[in-house]
Design a protein around this motif. Structure first.
Motif, PDB file in Angstrom:
ATOM      1  N   ARG A  75     -47.999  51.689  29.189  1.00 37.24           N
ATOM      2  CA  ARG A  75     -47.216  52.053  27.841  1.00 37.24           C
ATOM      3  C   ARG A  75     -48.215  51.788  26.567  1.00 37.24           C
ATOM      4  NH1 ARG A  75     -44.009  48.761  24.552  1.00 37.24           N
ATOM      5  NH2 ARG A  75     -42.580  50.304  23.225  1.00 37.24           N
ATOM      6  N   SER A  76     -48.916  50.858  26.763  1.00 36.84           N
ATOM      7  CA  SER A  76     -49.989  50.688  25.842  1.00 36.84           C
ATOM      8  C   SER A  76     -50.775  51.750  25.451  1.00 36.84           C
ATOM      9  CB  SER A  76     -50.808  49.360  26.080  1.00 36.84           C
ATOM     10  OG  SER A  76     -49.904  48.001  26.045  1.00 36.84           O
ATOM     11  N   ARG A  77     -51.453  52.356  26.509  1.00 36.14           N
ATOM     12  CA  ARG A  77     -52.452  53.495  26.419  1.00 36.14           C
ATOM     13  C   ARG A  77     -51.645  54.511  25.759  1.00 36.14           C
ATOM     14  NH1 ARG A  77     -54.637  51.704  31.492  1.00 36.14           N
ATOM     15  NH2 ARG A  77     -53.367  53.244  32.585  1.00 36.14           N
ATOM     16  N   LEU A  78     -50.332  54.879  26.195  1.00 38.71           N
ATOM     17  CA  LEU A  78     -49.465  55.937  25.676  1.00 38.71           C
ATOM     18  C   LEU A  78     -49.387  55.665  24.162  1.00 38.71           C
ATOM     19  CD1 LEU A  78     -46.766  56.373  28.544  1.00 38.71           C
ATOM     20  CD2 LEU A  78     -48.728  58.079  27.747  1.00 38.71           C
ATOM     21  N   ILE A  79     -49.085  54.559  23.790  1.00 36.88           N
ATOM     22  CA  ILE A  79     -48.703  54.238  22.433  1.00 36.88           C
ATOM     23  C   ILE A  79     -49.987  54.325  21.664  1.00 36.88           C
ATOM     24  CG2 ILE A  79     -48.467  52.166  20.760  1.00 36.88           C
ATOM     25  CD1 ILE A  79     -46.435  51.102  22.835  1.00 36.88           C
ATOM     26  N   ALA A  80     -51.417  53.864  22.169  1.00 37.91           N
ATOM     27  CA  ALA A  80     -52.534  54.122  21.480  1.00 37.91           C
ATOM     28  C   ALA A  80     -52.856  55.712  21.294  1.00 37.91           C
ATOM     29  CB  ALA A  80     -53.596  53.478  21.939  1.00 37.91           C
ATOM     30  N   LYS A  81     -52.729  56.609  22.409  1.00 38.39           N
ATOM     31  CA  LYS A  81     -52.735  57.876  22.261  1.00 38.39           C
ATOM     32  C   LYS A  81     -51.829  58.341  21.126  1.00 38.39           C
ATOM     33  CE  LYS A  81     -52.742  62.202  24.973  1.00 38.39           C
ATOM     34  NZ  LYS A  81     -52.424  62.792  26.228  1.00 38.39           N
ATOM     35  N   LEU A  82     -50.514  58.154  21.066  1.00 37.66           N
ATOM     36  CA  LEU A  82     -49.654  58.702  19.980  1.00 37.66           C
ATOM     37  C   LEU A  82     -49.876  58.274  18.699  1.00 37.66           C
ATOM     38  CD1 LEU A  82     -47.139  60.348  19.531  1.00 37.66           C
ATOM     39  CD2 LEU A  82     -45.719  58.272  19.792  1.00 37.66           C
ATOM     40  N   SER A  83     -50.544  57.180  18.520  1.00 43.03           N
ATOM     41  CA  SER A  83     -51.094  56.540  17.200  1.00 43.03           C
ATOM     42  C   SER A  83     -52.073  57.347  16.813  1.00 43.03           C
ATOM     43  CB  SER A  83     -51.130  54.919  17.464  1.00 43.03           C
ATOM     44  OG  SER A  83     -50.051  54.160  17.571  1.00 43.03           O
ATOM     45  N   GLN A  84     -52.938  57.682  17.788  1.00 39.08           N
ATOM     46  CA  GLN A  84     -54.184  58.273  17.448  1.00 39.08           C
ATOM     47  C   GLN A  84     -53.781  59.823  16.716  1.00 39.08           C
ATOM     48  OE1 GLN A  84     -57.257  58.661  20.416  1.00 39.08           O
ATOM     49  NE2 GLN A  84     -58.807  58.861  18.941  1.00 39.08           N
ATOM     50  N   SER A 110     -44.406  54.624  18.756  1.00 45.03           N
ATOM     51  CA  SER A 110     -43.937  54.365  20.293  1.00 45.03           C
ATOM     52  C   SER A 110     -42.814  55.527  20.416  1.00 45.03           C
ATOM     53  CB  SER A 110     -43.786  53.168  20.544  1.00 45.03           C
ATOM     54  OG  SER A 110     -43.245  53.117  21.678  1.00 45.03           O
ATOM     55  N   GLU A 111     -42.514  55.978  21.548  1.00 42.06           N
ATOM     56  CA  GLU A 111     -41.310  56.476  21.880  1.00 42.06           C
ATOM     57  C   GLU A 111     -40.548  56.095  22.951  1.00 42.06           C
ATOM     58  OE1 GLU A 111     -40.451  59.033  20.190  1.00 42.06           O
ATOM     59  OE2 GLU A 111     -42.179  59.846  18.944  1.00 42.06           O
ATOM     60  N   PRO A 112     -39.334  56.142  23.136  1.00 43.96           N
ATOM     61  CA  PRO A 112     -38.526  55.557  24.225  1.00 43.96           C
ATOM     62  C   PRO A 112     -39.137  56.023  25.604  1.00 43.96           C
ATOM     63  CG  PRO A 112     -36.942  56.053  22.432  1.00 43.96           C
ATOM     64  CD  PRO A 112     -38.497  56.611  22.286  1.00 43.96           C
ATOM     65  N   GLU A 113     -39.544  57.308  25.486  1.00 41.76           N
ATOM     66  CA  GLU A 113     -39.793  58.043  26.847  1.00 41.76           C
ATOM     67  C   GLU A 113     -40.952  56.961  27.559  1.00 41.76           C
ATOM     68  OE1 GLU A 113     -37.193  60.160  24.575  1.00 41.76           O
ATOM     69  OE2 GLU A 113     -39.126  59.696  24.183  1.00 41.76           O
ATOM     70  N   PHE A 114     -41.863  56.342  26.678  1.00 40.47           N
ATOM     71  CA  PHE A 114     -43.025  55.686  27.436  1.00 40.47           C
ATOM     72  C   PHE A 114     -42.192  54.522  28.237  1.00 40.47           C
ATOM     73  CE2 PHE A 114     -45.700  56.603  23.195  1.00 40.47           C
ATOM     74  CZ  PHE A 114     -45.554  57.856  23.706  1.00 40.47           C
ATOM     75  N   ARG A 115     -41.133  54.241  28.172  1.00 45.31           N
ATOM     76  CA  ARG A 115     -40.393  53.161  29.022  1.00 45.31           C
ATOM     77  C   ARG A 115     -40.203  53.727  30.517  1.00 45.31           C
ATOM     78  NH1 ARG A 115     -40.365  48.267  26.438  1.00 45.31           N
ATOM     79  NH2 ARG A 115     -39.743  48.478  24.343  1.00 45.31           N
ATOM     80  N   LEU A 116     -40.357  55.034  30.914  1.00 40.59           N
ATOM     81  CA  LEU A 116     -39.891  55.767  32.153  1.00 40.59           C
ATOM     82  C   LEU A 116     -40.929  55.912  33.193  1.00 40.59           C
ATOM     83  CD1 LEU A 116     -37.738  58.653  30.458  1.00 40.59           C
ATOM     84  CD2 LEU A 116     -36.876  56.758  31.638  1.00 40.59           C
ATOM     85  N   PRO A 117     -42.408  55.793  32.891  1.00 36.27           N
ATOM     86  CA  PRO A 117     -43.023  55.871  33.953  1.00 36.27           C
ATOM     87  C   PRO A 117     -42.940  55.059  35.260  1.00 36.27           C
ATOM     88  CG  PRO A 117     -44.530  55.876  31.764  1.00 36.27           C
ATOM     89  CD  PRO A 117     -43.025  55.709  31.612  1.00 36.27           C
ATOM     90  N   PRO A 118     -42.384  53.822  35.185  1.00 36.44           N
ATOM     91  CA  PRO A 118     -41.960  53.195  36.345  1.00 36.44           C
ATOM     92  C   PRO A 118     -40.734  53.798  36.975  1.00 36.44           C
ATOM     93  CG  PRO A 118     -41.321  51.930  34.386  1.00 36.44           C
ATOM     94  CD  PRO A 118     -42.437  52.980  34.126  1.00 36.44           C
ATOM     95  N   ALA A 119     -39.910  54.371  36.423  1.00 32.33           N
ATOM     96  CA  ALA A 119     -38.937  55.035  36.977  1.00 32.33           C
ATOM     97  C   ALA A 119     -39.230  56.286  37.555  1.00 32.33           C
ATOM     98  CB  ALA A 119     -37.691  55.441  35.960  1.00 32.33           C
ATOM     99  N   ILE A 120     -40.353  56.873  37.185  1.00 33.01           N
ATOM    100  CA  ILE A 120     -40.759  58.153  37.636  1.00 33.01           C
ATOM    101  C   ILE A 120     -41.401  57.836  39.205  1.00 33.01           C
ATOM    102  CG2 ILE A 120     -42.627  60.026  37.729  1.00 33.01           C
ATOM    103  CD1 ILE A 120     -42.506  59.733  34.629  1.00 33.01           C
TER     104      ILE A 120
END
Length: 504
Positions: free
Chosen positions: A353-362, A370-380
């Protein structure tokens, strides 16, 4: 909950006596702050604030409220270990016995709808004390029951009372920890109600192997009694709104000035209206929010399968492998171990999630985007694991296959279960911040409703389809749900932009 009413000067209560109001603020058109509004003295450091508790006290409270959740869900499943002895005494069928399991879970499903909003009026502690007292009381008629009808009815009310800890405890944890400290204590709280169903058959298996079924309830009463003492002595009120109200009352009493008011005392609220809204909004989310609906159905199917396993394990390990009741109970260790392993992967998902946040911030140029969807990878990932685990359990359940193989399958299912639940729960809270309680209440209602219904046809399904195809049918249900976490991860932002409730 956000801190409210922070002040600029102090008199020992965190409130302001400042009478010279900020002229610039008035000129800028900003509303004048009420000098008699009671707030926190120094924010989280205020001794009235639950976040000022020392770390040991916080974790003791987390342990107690999490143990409450575990106790209740353990009581839901420990009942299944009493079937054989109870049926011999009451002369009822297995289908009637299962009604006692379903009625308890139905109580857990309905309780959050009104216990949650009631806790916002009366505080966490009164709800804990009243509901847990009732939980202990409703265990007594189960202990001395003379017929199965008594068991079915009293277990419904017992589940209703016990659901307070599955509803309100998450709020207690959130009250005590700041957002950056919340991850680990919330993970500990989240796993407790899912470990409970695995613990029940283990404890119940030993009790019903070596003594009478009524000792199952003697043990539950002793356990719940110890919990009651711990709640009374060690779990204080933590709800911020109630604490500020209590603080304001003390100030009015000590100063004799009735102008000191907490923010909540300035607003007239109706308990009836709050409960009515609490009952309506979860169903509104289910009707108008496809993300909420499909993810809740996925959770519901998984919990329903978990409760079907209480009967399936008895068939696979008791009938096919000749296990004694306590040995059948021990087979649930694989399921519990899988859930613990799933929880322990939390740091991995935090880094992703931290990497996804860093990418979106860039990409956006906004730090911390951040986006709520970044919480879903474990569910995938979890959605694949639950299907794999059930298929492994299904096709290794032949008597000729070593008993460890289906246990490994159940462990894979348990790990996937934990990943799906944790990913979906955090996504719902993040995607529906203004309606987080309603989103979780909707999830609880759908999830426990399925869990109440699934055991009613589980035994018949296994007898008619056979062990392998009955389990495979359950697996195919989870396969049908695999796309949804990924679809919402990929397109959730677009869906939220058209939502009336979600954060866009």
């Amino acid at each position: 909950m956000k801190d409210v009413g922070r002040t600029v000067s102090q008199n020992g209560y965190g409130v302001s006596h400042e009478q010279n109001h900020d002229e610039k603020a008035l000129e800028a058109g900003r509303p004048e702050k009420d000098p008699y509004e009671v707030g926190w003295d120094g924010g989280d450091a205020d001794p009235w604030h639950p976040r000022s508790f020392n770390k040991a006290r916080k974790w003791l409270i987390v342990f107690i409220v999490a143990a409450g959740s575990l106790t209740v869900t353990c009581a839901s499943s420990i009942y299944t270990s009493t079937y054989v002895q109870m049926e011999a005494e009451f002369h009822n069928s297995r289908e009637v016995s299962v009604l006692g399991l379903s009625s308890f879970i139905l109580g857990i499903a309905l309780g959050p709808m009104f216990l949650g909003p009631l806790s916002e009026f009366f505080g966490r502690r009164p709800i804990y004390l009243v509901s847990w007292t009732l939980y202990v009381i409703w265990l007594i008629p189960q202990t001395v029951a003379k017929n199965v009808a008594t068991m079915i009815v009293t277990r419904f009310f017992d589940g209703l009372a016990g659901s307070a800890f599955l509803t309100v405890s998450g709020g207690t944890v959130g009250d005590m920890f700041a957002k950056d400290e919340l991850q680990l204590p919330m993970a500990a709280f989240t796993i407790a109600p899912f470990i409970g169903p695995s613990v029940g058959p283990i404890v119940g298996g030993f009790i019903n192997q070596f003594t009478t079924w009524r000792w199952t309830y003697y043990v539950l009463i002793i356990w719940a009694g110890v919990m009651w003492v711990a709640i009374v002595l060690l779990v204080p009120e933590t709800f911020h709104t109630i604490l500020l109200r209590n603080k304001a009352r003390k100030m009015r009493k000590e100063t004799g000035d009735n102008r000191w008011l907490a923010p909540t005392e300035k607003v007239q609220k109706s308990v009836f209206k709050a409960v009515l809204v609490s009952l309506q909004r979860p169903f509104q989310l289910l009707m108008f929010e496809p993300m909420c609906l499909f993810l809740d159905i996925f959770c519901a199917i998984l919990l329903g399968i978990l409760y079907v396993f209480f009967g399936a394990f008895g068939i696979v390990f008791g009938t096919h492998h000749g296990f004694q009741p306590y040995q059948v109970g021990l087979t649930f260790l694989g399921l519990g171990l899988g859930m613990i392993i799933g929880m322990l992967t939390d740091p991995v998902w935090h880094r992703i999630r931290s990497r996804l946040i860093a990418k979106l911030s860039q990409e956006t140029g906004v730090p911390g985007s951040s986006e709520p969807e970044f919480r879903l990878p474990p569910a995938i990932l979890g959605s694949f694991l639950v299907s794999i685990g059930i298929f492994v359990f299904a096709w290794t359940s032949y008597p000729s296959v070593h008993w460890i193989a289906p246990i490994i399958g159940s462990a894979i299912f348990g790990a996937g279960n934990m990943l799906v639940f944790s990913g979906i729960f955090t996504f719902l809270v993040d995607a529906y911040p203004a309606y987080a309680a309603s989103a979780l209440a909707a999830n609880t209602f759908v999830r426990c409703s399925f869990a109440a219904v699934f055991p009613l046809f589980g035994a018949q399904m296994y007898h008619r389809l056979g062990d392998q195809w009955a389990s495979s049918l359950l697996a195919f249900l989870t396969v049908a749900m695999i796309p949804f976490p990924y679809v919402f991860f990929k397109y959730g932002k677009k869906i939220r932009s058209r939502s009336r409730y979600a954060r866009s």
